[in-house]
Enzyme design. Structure first.
Site, PDB file in Angstrom:
ATOM      1  N   LYS A 185      -3.732   9.995  -4.432  1.00 49.47           N
ATOM      2  CA  LYS A 185      -4.842  10.670  -5.106  1.00 49.47           C
ATOM      3  C   LYS A 185      -5.997   9.696  -5.397  1.00 49.47           C
ATOM      4  CE  LYS A 185      -3.180  14.873  -5.272  1.00 49.47           C
ATOM      5  NZ  LYS A 185      -1.951  14.756  -4.496  1.00 49.47           N
TER       6      LYS A 185
HETATM    7  C1  LIG Z   1      -3.481  21.140  -5.260  1.00 44.80           C
HETATM    8  C2  LIG Z   1      -2.321  20.382  -5.818  1.00 44.80           C
HETATM    9  N1  LIG Z   1      -1.789  20.774  -6.988  1.00 44.80           N
HETATM   10  C3  LIG Z   1      -0.749  20.133  -7.548  1.00 44.80           C
HETATM   11  C4  LIG Z   1      -0.192  19.027  -6.943  1.00 44.80           C
HETATM   12  C5  LIG Z   1       0.991  18.362  -7.575  1.00 44.80           C
HETATM   13  O1  LIG Z   1       0.706  17.048  -7.937  1.00 44.80           O
HETATM   14  P1  LIG Z   1       1.892  16.051  -8.318  1.00 44.80           P
HETATM   15  O2  LIG Z   1       2.427  15.473  -7.067  1.00 44.80           O
HETATM   16  O3  LIG Z   1       1.217  15.006  -9.190  1.00 44.80           O
HETATM   17  O4  LIG Z   1       2.883  16.826  -9.079  1.00 44.80           O
HETATM   18  C6  LIG Z   1      -0.716  18.571  -5.733  1.00 44.80           C
HETATM   19  C7  LIG Z   1      -0.121  17.403  -5.071  1.00 44.80           C
HETATM   20  O5  LIG Z   1      -0.519  16.942  -4.052  1.00 44.80           O
HETATM   21  C8  LIG Z   1      -1.808  19.264  -5.160  1.00 44.80           C
HETATM   22  O6  LIG Z   1      -2.330  18.881  -3.991  1.00 44.80           O
END
Ligand SMILES: Cc1ncc(COP(=O)(O)O)c(C=O)c1O
Length: 396
Positions: A185
């Site tokens: 990210k």
């Molecule tokens: C649009 C979106 N929402 C939520 C998430 C979830 O993030 P995490 O991996 O920090 O739980 C991601 C992960 O890539 C994502 O792309």
């Protein structure tokens, strides 16, 4: 051939090492002062009253939808063109997603799409809005529509730090916004997430549910005057707290967030300048100035003029040593959602058109210009060289 240009690369330097050393030297590795400091600074950065650090954006979304008061059987609008985390948290609560199509080339839910969906599904009470790729959705219009229709909004801002809209940071618009600090990210803590809100009641609920439903956090228990063993359990909560080791990386990254964003923008501007003459690809569309975009992703779409499939294109890029990815295979194609909700691809024409040819290019801070040139030249070569005629089937 070994991959020579990865899809994503994390910039980690002395800043992160300095904060991590402080944590290691302190002897306190789990949630404590560094996490508090990270929360405080992140809240200030996005202009929110409260921030709650957790161990993923998925956890933040789960806590967020719980704090908004969702009940089993409630329905929630969510885009099909997103990562499964955006929708799975609805199922955690025994509620049901209602999948929406998104705008071609932005993959955003627009006010027009939302208005149409409300006509078809007036019973829906929640909206998960995804700021896809780091571009903010049209929040003022979307918030107005939701206010008029009693729909609560949960912002999935996993891609959207730092993102702005009309001079306001994403995180300062709606009731609850959730950010991701996963390794690829725009800033990272390895794994991690942050929920921000201006609402004190939501904040208190999230803080309690983040740590087992206990009414005092560990740091408070061990630093306050009241004996540390004494606490009460007021809910069946979760184990979602962010350890200080991760928060230390986050503090180091946060101080460079705008530098990283500018660096991503530099790469993106190179891509636009060198790829926009290729008529067989559609490049991402921006409704915001480049400076307001977090540029988590640079997804292009091979259109009907391309004489190559997306999968073959990805193979050829890989043969040339270039990492790529796909954001996303829409959720209406995923077995669980497709079968449970009897989803039909024809209901998502823009997501379908995207899915036929979407490829995300490498994008990270400090990409050397030679790498960007190599990527653009390789793409041009792949798309402009004649493809071999398909061979006739051998006759028996
Ligand atoms: C649009 C979106 N929402 C939520 C998430 C979830 O993030 P995490 O991996 O920090 O739980 C991601 C992960 O890539 C994502 O792309």
């Amino acid at each position: 051939m070994p991959q020579i240009i990865p899809f994503a690369k994390v910039p980690i330097g002395e800043n992160e090492r300095k904060y991590i050393k402080e944590v290691l030297d302190s002897g306190w590795l789990t949630t404590a002062g560094k996490t508090l400091e990270f929360e405080k600074r992140f809240a200030e950065y996005v202009g929110a009253k409260y921030a709650c650090a957790v161990n993923s954006c998925t956890a933040a979304l789960h806590l967020g939808i719980d704090a908004l008061g969702i009940q089993p059987g409630d329905k929630v609008f969510v885009p099909s063109m997103t990562f499964t985390a955006s929708a799975e948290i609805i199922r955690y609560m025994n509620a049901d997603p209602v999948f929406l199509d998104t705008e071609y080339q932005t993959n955003l839910i627009t006010p027009a799409i939302l208005n149409q969906a409300i006509q078809l599904h007036p019973e829906v009470k929640y909206l998960i809005i995804v700021h896809y790729g780091g571009q903010a959705a049209a929040m003022p219009e979307i918030m107005k529509i939701c206010r008029e229709n009693n729909i609560k909004i949960l912002e999935d801002a996993a891609h959207a730090f730092p993102s702005r809209l009309n001079g306001k940071m994403v995180g300062s618009f709606g009731e609850v916004s959730c950010f991701s600090f996963y390794a690829n990210k725009t800033i990272t803590t390895g794994e991690g997430g942050m929920l921000v809100t201006d609402d004190e009641a939501i904040y208190k609920r999230v803080k309690t549910m983040r740590l087992h439903g206990i009414n005092r956090d560990i740091w408070d228990r061990f630093t306050a005057k009241v004996p540390s063993w004494e606490y009460d359990v007021v809910e069946a909560g979760y184990k979602y707290n962010m350890p200080d080791v991760n928060a230390a990386i986050g503090l180091g990254q946060l101080e460079q967030a705008e530098l990283f964003r500018t660096e991503r923008q530099r790469a993106v501007e190179y891509y636009y300048a060198h790829l926009q003459s290729l008529e067989m690809i559609d490049l991402p569309l921006s409704h915001v100035p480049n400076e307001d975009h977090a540029w988590h992703l640079f997804p292009l779409v091979l259109n009907e003029k391309a004489n190559i499939s997306r999968n073959t294109f990805i193979e050829k890029m890989s043969e040339a040593g270039i990492g790529t990815s796909v954001h996303y295979k829409p959720l209406h194609h995923m077995t669980y959602y497709k079968e449970r909700y009897k989803l039909v691809a024809a209901d998502y024409p823009n997501a379908e058109r995207t899915w036929q040819g979407n490829v995300s290019l490498p994008l990270y801070p400090f990409m050397p210009e030679d790498d960007l040139a190599y990527i653009c030249n390789t793409i041009t070569q792949i798309l402009t060289q004649p493809q071999p005629e398909p061979q006739p089937e051998p006759q028996p």
